[in-house]
Motif scaffolding. Structure first.
Motif, short mmCIF file in Angstrom:
data_model
loop_
_atom_site.label_atom_id
_atom_site.label_comp_id
_atom_site.label_asym_id
_atom_site.label_seq_id
_atom_site.Cartn_x
_atom_site.Cartn_y
_atom_site.Cartn_z
N TYR A 1 -24.69 34.53 34.21
CA TYR A 1 -25.67 35.22 35.04
C TYR A 1 -25.05 36.50 35.61
O TYR A 1 -24.09 36.44 36.38
CB TYR A 1 -26.16 34.33 36.18
N ASP B 1 -28.77 32.53 32.16
CA ASP B 1 -29.69 32.05 33.19
C ASP B 1 -30.52 33.19 33.78
O ASP B 1 -30.49 33.45 34.98
CB ASP B 1 -28.91 31.32 34.28
N LEU C 1 -32.60 31.36 28.87
CA LEU C 1 -33.53 30.52 29.61
C LEU C 1 -34.72 31.35 30.09
O LEU C 1 -34.59 32.53 30.39
CB LEU C 1 -32.83 29.87 30.80
N GLN D 1 -36.57 30.53 32.77
CA GLN D 1 -36.66 30.47 34.23
C GLN D 1 -35.28 30.26 34.81
O GLN D 1 -34.51 29.44 34.33
CB GLN D 1 -37.59 29.33 34.65
N ASN D 2 -34.97 31.02 35.86
CA ASN D 2 -33.65 30.93 36.48
C ASN D 2 -33.44 29.58 37.15
O ASN D 2 -34.30 29.10 37.88
CB ASN D 2 -33.47 32.06 37.51
N CYS D 3 -32.27 28.99 36.90
CA CYS D 3 -31.96 27.66 37.46
C CYS D 3 -31.37 27.75 38.86
O CYS D 3 -31.44 26.80 39.63
CB CYS D 3 -30.98 26.94 36.56
N LYS E 1 -27.67 22.91 35.16
CA LYS E 1 -28.56 22.81 34.00
C LYS E 1 -28.03 23.60 32.80
O LYS E 1 -28.03 23.07 31.68
CB LYS E 1 -29.96 23.27 34.37
N PRO E 2 -27.59 24.86 32.98
CA PRO E 2 -27.01 25.58 31.83
C PRO E 2 -25.85 24.83 31.19
O PRO E 2 -25.73 24.79 29.96
CB PRO E 2 -26.57 26.91 32.43
N GLU F 1 -28.35 18.82 38.50
CA GLU F 1 -29.02 20.11 38.35
C GLU F 1 -29.63 20.57 39.68
O GLU F 1 -30.13 19.76 40.45
CB GLU F 1 -30.08 20.01 37.26
N GLY F 2 -29.53 21.87 39.94
CA GLY F 2 -30.10 22.43 41.15
C GLY F 2 -29.13 22.50 42.32
O GLY F 2 -29.46 23.06 43.36
#
Length: 207
Positions: free
Chosen positions: A4, A34, A59, A61-63, A68-69, A177-178
């Motif tokens: 990113y 991302d 991706l 949508q940005n995580c 997640k990536p 994730e998140g």
């Protein structure tokens, strides 16, 4: 690599992978972009066009976090072993060869090395290990966390560990994730506590 907005660093990072003494043709590079908003995506695509073993996943949508990536990378990986790398860092040219040789010799679930941190502006460097004593200057071959529990105090660094892909799949080890912070510690604890045996070399394999 979870990627990113790293247009200033990512080429140096990728070049350090391409220059590995292990042989770049033996390495599969998975770049999970991302939703970068700078020129990063174009750089990644350029490398993917040039090298068949570099894959780029953009991706939609940005995580907001690397979990997640990284999980996408685990699920897409075809190699026998998996290791992570952050795109604003780089690795010594013999890093992966060192880890691979120990892995092949010991057949550990994972092999880890040391990291050296540096500051671009000041030029300062320091060994990035929180558990500093003579233990970390020794080799450890096929130990487990019950015999060497002090490894749980070592600075979390998922990119220092070459891990058997089959081991990750068997235990379904993934990143939460998140989570903006701490997701790597959870992954690390899973590696240490589920591994029947792991190895450590007191050599720098990450900058």
């Amino acid at each position: 690599l979870p990627v990113y907005n790293v247009e200033a660093y990512v080429e140096e990072c990728l070049q350090s992978i391409i220059g590995q003494t292990l042989g770049f043709e033996k390495i599969e590079v998975i770049l999970v972009n991302d939703c970068s908003t700078d020129g990063t995506a174009a750089i990644l695509d350029r490398y993917a066009e040039q090298f068949t073993n570099i894959r780029v996943i953009h991706l939609e949508q940005n995580c907001g976090a690397p979990g997640k990536p990284r999980n996408i990378g685990i699920n897409k990986a075809k190699g026998e072993y998996i290791i992570f790398l952050d795109p604003d860092d780089y690795i010594p040219k013999d890093a992966y060869e060192k880890l691979y040789k120990v892995m092949e010799k010991n057949k550990s679930d994972f092999v880890m090395g040391k990291m050296l941190s540096f500051n671009d502006e000041t030029g300062n460097t320091h060994e990035h290990i929180t558990f500093k004593n003579y233990f970390m200057h020794k080799h450890y071959n096929n130990v487990n966390i019950e015999t060497v529990p002090f490894f749980l105090q070592v600075k979390t660094a998922v990119y220092l560990k070459l891990v058997k892909t089959s081991f990750l799949k068997k235990h379904n080890i993934l990143f939460p994730e998140g989570m903006r912070n701490g997701e790597d510690k959870i992954y690390d604890m899973a590696l240490f506590t589920k591994a029947e045996k792991f190895s450590y070399i007191p050599e720098y394999i990450y900058y």
